[in-house]
Design a protein around this motif. Structure first.
Motif, mmCIF file in Angstrom:
data_model
loop_
_atom_site.group_PDB
_atom_site.id
_atom_site.type_symbol
_atom_site.label_atom_id
_atom_site.label_comp_id
_atom_site.label_asym_id
_atom_site.label_seq_id
_atom_site.Cartn_x
_atom_site.Cartn_y
_atom_site.Cartn_z
ATOM 1 N N SER A 188 0.850 -1.187 0.000
ATOM 2 C CA SER A 188 0.000 0.000 0.000
ATOM 3 C C SER A 188 0.885 1.237 0.000
ATOM 4 O O SER A 188 1.858 1.319 0.754
ATOM 5 N N ALA A 205 -3.983 1.253 3.469
ATOM 6 C CA ALA A 205 -4.588 0.048 4.033
ATOM 7 C C ALA A 205 -4.501 0.058 5.558
ATOM 8 O O ALA A 205 -5.445 -0.360 6.248
ATOM 9 N N LEU A 261 -10.419 -1.782 -0.218
ATOM 10 C CA LEU A 261 -9.873 -0.427 -0.342
ATOM 11 C C LEU A 261 -9.972 0.030 -1.789
ATOM 12 O O LEU A 261 -9.395 -0.596 -2.685
#
Length: 270
Positions: A188, A205, A261
């Protein structure tokens, strides 16, 4: 001729059936495996094991890495790791001779430079011998030409050499992961947040997991910012928030599941 070849210790990696580079041999890996990947399956060799298995000197392995004939397929910390199956396949007399020729190749004479000038020598019937393909041979020609022009000094462009080695390592790592079905966790992108006059980095995240694990007030307190500032940060980063009353349900099984996400907006990624 054969005796002269054996006098120079050399080594190289190539698939004996296809004639193409394999995992830890390809035009340079950095595809490097991260430490979360299994180091036992498939088996990997450390550098000292490669030197022992192929009977190489450290300087010879360094030359092969510069040429892109051998390449690591993973990293354990900063230590390179090599595919054991590929290295074992290279431990043959043919590859020893081919690697030696690659290290000492003279493009003007089109033969290894360690051979006496009067000796007769004919290369094996293999395309691009002693290299693996046209691209590798072209790079080796430029590399040796520049290195020879600056001798006895060091290679004049170490940054370019490092970039090529990193690119080839990445390529080899990706090929190794595809072959063995290794999937690395998606990283991420980390964002910078100003907290109490200092900047901290946190992944999207991680931020999503934080706000879905506790109330906004507690999550904000953990980061050192207010609930309002945390909501604005999540809005800018396109992070979904739990609805009001989410944490009123005492049993976590009765709470709505944490959503995936979404992709970051272009302006947020910049």
């Amino acid at each position: 001729m054969l005796a002269a070849l054996k006098q120079k210790r050399s080594f190289c990696p190539k698939d004996s059936q296809t004639g193409r580079l394999t995992d830890s041999i390809c035009p340079w890996p950095f595809f490097s495996l991260n430490e979360e990947a299994s180091m036992s399956d498939p088996p990997l060799y450390e550098e000292y094991q490669v030197l022992r298995r192929l009977k190489l000197r450290a300087s010879e392995l360094f030359d092969l890495l510069n040429l892109g004939i051998v390449a690591p397929v993973a990293r354990r910390g900063r230590d390179p790791m090599y595919c054991a199956a590929t290295i074992d396949a290279l431990a043959t007399e043919y590859h020893h001779q081919r690697m030696g020729c690659a290290i000492w190749w003279d493009f003007d004479l089109k033969r290894p430079s360690f051979l006496p000038a009067h000796s007769e020598w004919s290369p094996p019937d293999a395309a691009f011998y002693p290299f693996d393909d046209e691209e590798q041979r072209s790079w080796a020609k430029r590399f040796y030409k520049l290195k020879k022009a600056c001798a006895p000094g060091p290679y004049p462009d170490p940054a370019r050499l490092a970039r090529r080695r990193a690119s080839l390592e990445a390529e080899a790592t990706k090929a190794f992961e595809r072959k063995h079905g290794i999937k690395r966790p998606r990283k991420s992108k980390r964002i910078e947040v100003r907290v109490r006059h200092r900047w901290i980095k946190i992944g999207r995240a991680e931020l999503r997991d934080l706000v879905w694990s506790k109330t906004m007030v507690r999550a904000g307190a953990e980061l050192g910012i207010s609930e309002f500032a945390l909501r604005q940060l999540c809005k800018r980063q396109s992070i979904p928030l739990p609805t009001r009353g989410h944490f009123n349900r005492k049993d976590p099984k009765n709470r709505p599941p944490k959503p995936a996400l979404p992709a970051a907006r272009a302006r947020d990624a910049s």
